[in-house]
Design an enzyme around this catalytic site. Sequence first.
Site, mmCIF file in Angstrom:
data_model
loop_
_atom_site.group_PDB
_atom_site.id
_atom_site.type_symbol
_atom_site.label_atom_id
_atom_site.label_comp_id
_atom_site.label_asym_id
_atom_site.label_seq_id
_atom_site.Cartn_x
_atom_site.Cartn_y
_atom_site.Cartn_z
ATOM 1 N N HIS A 1 -4.042 -33.557 17.923
ATOM 2 C CA HIS A 1 -3.759 -34.018 18.702
ATOM 3 C C HIS A 1 -2.099 -33.662 18.691
ATOM 4 O O HIS A 1 -1.282 -34.026 18.784
ATOM 5 C CB HIS A 1 -2.307 -34.960 17.391
ATOM 6 N N GLY B 1 -4.563 -1.587 5.163
ATOM 7 C CA GLY B 1 -3.822 -3.254 4.754
ATOM 8 C C GLY B 1 -4.285 -4.139 5.048
ATOM 9 O O GLY B 1 -4.400 -4.932 4.007
ATOM 10 N N ARG B 2 -5.009 -4.711 5.912
ATOM 11 C CA ARG B 2 -5.779 -5.533 6.627
ATOM 12 C C ARG B 2 -7.241 -5.522 5.675
ATOM 13 O O ARG B 2 -7.621 -6.500 6.192
ATOM 14 C CB ARG B 2 -5.027 -5.572 8.282
ATOM 15 N N GLU C 1 10.909 -3.844 4.703
ATOM 16 C CA GLU C 1 10.890 -5.778 4.562
ATOM 17 C C GLU C 1 10.573 -6.236 2.803
ATOM 18 O O GLU C 1 11.663 -6.841 1.893
ATOM 19 C CB GLU C 1 9.525 -6.432 5.085
ATOM 20 N N GLU D 1 -4.205 -6.527 15.228
ATOM 21 C CA GLU D 1 -3.387 -5.205 14.649
ATOM 22 C C GLU D 1 -4.546 -4.986 14.870
ATOM 23 O O GLU D 1 -4.629 -3.173 14.488
ATOM 24 C CB GLU D 1 -3.199 -5.308 13.020
ATOM 25 N N LYS E 1 9.710 -0.098 14.276
ATOM 26 C CA LYS E 1 10.438 -0.415 13.211
ATOM 27 C C LYS E 1 11.447 0.968 13.002
ATOM 28 O O LYS E 1 12.034 0.954 12.416
ATOM 29 C CB LYS E 1 9.372 -0.071 11.572
ATOM 30 N N LYS F 1 1.237 -1.581 -0.440
ATOM 31 C CA LYS F 1 -0.196 -0.031 0.069
ATOM 32 C C LYS F 1 0.812 0.955 -0.794
ATOM 33 O O LYS F 1 0.518 2.056 -0.305
ATOM 34 C CB LYS F 1 -1.153 0.379 1.303
HETATM 35 O O1 F6P Z 1 2.004 -3.823 10.193
HETATM 36 C C1 F6P Z 1 2.133 -2.371 9.596
HETATM 37 C C2 F6P Z 1 1.113 -2.737 8.170
HETATM 38 O O2 F6P Z 1 1.110 -1.462 7.573
HETATM 39 C C3 F6P Z 1 -0.178 -3.366 7.769
HETATM 40 O O3 F6P Z 1 -1.021 -2.359 8.583
HETATM 41 C C4 F6P Z 1 0.034 -3.697 6.220
HETATM 42 O O4 F6P Z 1 -0.858 -5.155 5.821
HETATM 43 C C5 F6P Z 1 1.581 -4.018 6.141
HETATM 44 O O5 F6P Z 1 2.161 -2.954 7.310
HETATM 45 C C6 F6P Z 1 2.296 -3.863 5.083
HETATM 46 O O6 F6P Z 1 1.958 -2.147 4.523
HETATM 47 P P1 F6P Z 1 2.217 -1.359 3.190
HETATM 48 O O7 F6P Z 1 1.033 -2.937 2.610
HETATM 49 O O8 F6P Z 1 2.209 -0.939 3.086
HETATM 50 O O9 F6P Z 1 3.327 -2.473 2.674
#
Ligand code: F6P
Length: 546
Positions: A400, A283-284, A229, A369, A511, A223
């Site tokens: 199990h 995002g979620r 990452e 979250e 972060k 987003k």
């Molecule tokens: O964990 C924080 C967060 O902003 C989530 O809400 C989101 O899904 C994820 O990082 C990834 O964010 P982006 O889509 O901006 O890379």
Amino acid sequence: MPVRGFHRMQDLNAPSLSLPPAQSREFAALRRHADDAHQWHLKELFAQDPQRATRFSLEAAGLFLDFSKTHLQPQTLSLLTDFARALGVETLRDAMFRGERINLTEGRAALHTVLRLPQGSRFDWEGEELVAEVQQVLERMETFAERVRSGEWKGYSGKSITDIVNIGIGGSDLGPAMSCAALRPFATTSLSFHFLSNVDGHATSAVLGWLDPETTLFIVSSKSFSTHETLLNAHDARSWFLRKGQPADLHQHFVAVSTNTEAVTAFGIAAENMFPFREWVGGRYSIWSSIGLSLMVAIGASHFRAFLAGAHAMDQHFRTAPLDRNMPALLALSGFWYRQFFGAGSQLIAPYHQDLWLFPSYLQQLEMESNGKGVTRDGQPVGLRTAPVIWGSVGTNGQHAYFQMLHQGTDIVPVDFIAVLKPAHDYVQQHKVLLANCFAQAEALMNGNAGPNLPPHRACPGNHPSHMLLMERLTPATLGALVALYEHKTFVQGALWNINSFDQWGVELGKTLATRILSELDGSPAAHAHDSSTSALIARAADALR
Ligand code: F6P
């Protein structure tokens, strides 16, 4: 009419005099009722009311929910819905659907429901009509997905694509990964799908080690397009590609999904290879947007539209059904009841369906979250226990492993069993065994086996609550309804705690610190003092990496 003591939509931006939910009259009534409920055994509730299973179950959007194996009685429901109304849950729900900027700390609306409005409808928001734009992006996604699925989209050497790698994390990974797994029987078999999320070279090499750059297509999903990452993985994927391909070939192998055109272009992905969405999609909550691109490539456009339609059917139910016959609200109220009054610190998600193996992880992000917060919308301490730990794994595997603790441990762990009546395979006997196990676990947790002649170590006290969610088949439409069900459940619980379910400031601190520590691992002197533990860990890692 304003309700005493509560923070309502109409005064969200005004300095608030609201009381935390725990101090309300309605909460006090619930607490008194819960004292009685602690004396009940679930099997007695069934013995008292032969209609209990019928009374405490309902259907919506292709899903059936039986919530009779809970300590909810008609009076409990009425007190819970009084509490919900006092907190303005319905008002907040309507405000969300209208597009009010209910995510106060980020000044954003939460309009993921617009992404699943039917073609041909309208949604006017702050002077814009949004459905036409949503449909335009969907059509671009469809054209792209069809070209990749049919083999018309070629890699630089003229070969068709065989492997799709979605690079993203959080909602930009879990949504596509979970739904691609869940809808595996609907997916094309001519493509393999991979999901790269973790910033860990072990994961990167495990995925890329088997792929051929000539036939691999990367979908970089972010987003913000600033997530460390994801960008690191995307840069490494690009370097991996350039070992064989040329910079001029990149456009055949990298596309992006983002709200941030500038950052996408800076990375080297042309605007025509970018599929946008808007900042009012959290995002979620983004699987319904172009973040669903890898899912659409996997299952095709018409199945993707059925997925959206299933979610829309649940939206319609959620916005129109009264709270005591409203599936998301009931799941939320029941969860809230156990969290506040029975000390349930966790909620188990137990899908009895292999293809739903990622569903518990998906819900972990969605619920934890969204609602893992301690202050109300106006910055007061909530004064209640908020989001429980969400955990789980598929079907009989769990039996199990950790089900022992559910039956005889000392904690109450409410369970959401999720089962599918008709399988997508021919191993009918296996499916019967699977369903038998699912129903047996719910029954055993409820009834237990305590009896006068049983040695204590064999006694299972029972009285453990569960919900049973059933669907006829796991299809794009029922999966859509299932995901939307939990989205709205999460929303209702956030409203019950009076917290903002749509921000995630807690993620930021780690972060920031990681960026500082990285520069020290890269050899820069520490700009900030750490505690002795962190300093020693950094020194140890720096030595090992030297
Ligand atoms: O964990 C924080 C967060 O902003 C989530 O809400 C989101 O899904 C994820 O990082 C990834 O964010 P982006 O889509 O901006 O890379």
